[in-house]
Design an enzyme around this catalytic site. Structure first.
Site, PDB file in Angstrom:
ATOM      1  N   HIS A  48      30.842  35.781  46.070  1.00 46.17           N
ATOM      2  CA  HIS A  48      30.346  35.188  47.313  1.00 46.17           C
ATOM      3  C   HIS A  48      30.155  33.688  47.112  1.00 46.17           C
ATOM      4  CE1 HIS A  48      29.592  38.964  49.424  1.00 46.17           C
ATOM      5  NE2 HIS A  48      28.983  39.428  48.354  1.00 46.17           N
ATOM      6  N   HIS A  58      37.126  40.319  46.982  1.00 47.22           N
ATOM      7  CA  HIS A  58      36.879  41.539  46.212  1.00 47.22           C
ATOM      8  C   HIS A  58      38.180  41.937  45.530  1.00 47.22           C
ATOM      9  CE1 HIS A  58      37.453  46.041  46.288  1.00 47.22           C
ATOM     10  NE2 HIS A  58      36.432  45.931  45.448  1.00 47.22           N
ATOM     11  N   VAL A  61      40.528  47.188  39.894  1.00 42.25           N
ATOM     12  CA  VAL A  61      41.592  48.012  39.303  1.00 42.25           C
ATOM     13  C   VAL A  61      40.917  49.089  38.466  1.00 42.25           C
ATOM     14  CG1 VAL A  61      43.484  46.350  39.312  1.00 42.25           C
ATOM     15  CG2 VAL A  61      41.839  46.285  37.445  1.00 42.25           C
ATOM     16  N   ARG A  62      41.430  50.308  38.511  1.00 42.43           N
ATOM     17  CA  ARG A  62      40.732  51.410  37.847  1.00 42.43           C
ATOM     18  C   ARG A  62      41.710  52.531  37.465  1.00 42.43           C
ATOM     19  NH1 ARG A  62      39.672  51.119  43.175  1.00 42.43           N
ATOM     20  NH2 ARG A  62      40.215  52.882  44.490  1.00 42.43           N
ATOM     21  N   GLY A 220      25.206  59.299  38.911  1.00 45.25           N
ATOM     22  CA  GLY A 220      24.034  58.791  38.206  1.00 45.25           C
ATOM     23  C   GLY A 220      24.115  57.319  37.839  1.00 45.25           C
TER      24      GLY A 220
END
Length: 224
Positions: A48, A58, A61-62, A220
């Site tokens: 920001h 934004h 990558v995953r 969690g």
């Protein structure tokens, strides 16, 4: 990072998580995986800028895998079937004051990231981004879009990884020229107030719709 001259607030995060049971958000589109263990890792960032004329950005990558059987090192999970894996990610731009040349540049870089892998991917992932980053309760897009993909395993692991890597490699060329162009634009409290107002929309999306946020909370994750 907070209270910088360029970025008022930003987070650049690496995560590597695993568990013995998939959160509901991860198996919503793959009900056959419910109950399996999982392992996931990724890099995500949200930046920001302080200047209202510089857009928020934004990128993510995953990689995700649900093993066929529980790992002795990890424990838990259900066995059976084959290992299931996929890549996901993308990047998108959220201006407060939009400039056509910025949007054109950002989308061109997104296209450049995907073009070597086939002409079909950019139109598909651009549309996916427009549909995903949409605030349904307000009937408005979050920003000017970019690219987004998930559950991606086309061409095998090496090919899917190379495509995902290209998305990450094109992030800086997509964003830095825009940031440098708007960084020193003069502004007043009026523009800052509008920036804060529009950031509220950004927060709404993350809390209500974002798949990664929901996954983190259900597994969690650290709510702070």
């Amino acid at each position: 990072m907070e209270e910088g001259n360029v970025f008022e607030r930003g987070g650049v995060n690496f995560s590597h998580v695993f568990g013995d049971k998939l959160p509901p958000s991860a198996s919503a589109n793959r009900p056959e995986l419910a109950g399996r263990g999982f392992e996931a890792m990724g890099v995500s960032l949200v930046l920001h800028p302080r200047n209202p004329y510089a857009p928020t950005v934004h990128m993510n990558v995953r990689f995700f895998v649900a093993p066929a059987s529980p790992s002795p090192a990890r424990g838990g999970g259900q066995g059976g079937g084959e290992s299931v894996w996929w890549f996901g990610g993308g990047m998108d731009l959220t201006p407060y004051y939009g400039f056509e040349e910025d949007a054109v540049h950002f989308h061109q870089m997104c296209q450049n990231a995907l073009h070597p892998f086939g002409e079909q991917y950019h139109p598909r992932f651009k549309k996916w981004c427009d549909e995903y980053f949409y605030l349904k309760h307000r009937a408005e897009p979050r920003g000017v879009g970019g690219i987004f993909f998930d559950d991606f395993s086309e061409g095998g692991c090496e090919a899917a990884f190379t495509l995902t890597e290209s998305v990450g490699d094109h992030f800086l060329p997509a964003y830095v020229p825009i940031l440098e162009r708007r960084l020193d634009a003069p502004y007043t409290d009026h523009e800052r107030d509008f920036q804060a107002y529009r950031r509220g929309r950004y927060v709404e999306f993350n809390l209500v719709y974002d798949r990664g946020t929901i996954f983190g909370l259900q597994s969690g994750g650290r709510t702070e």
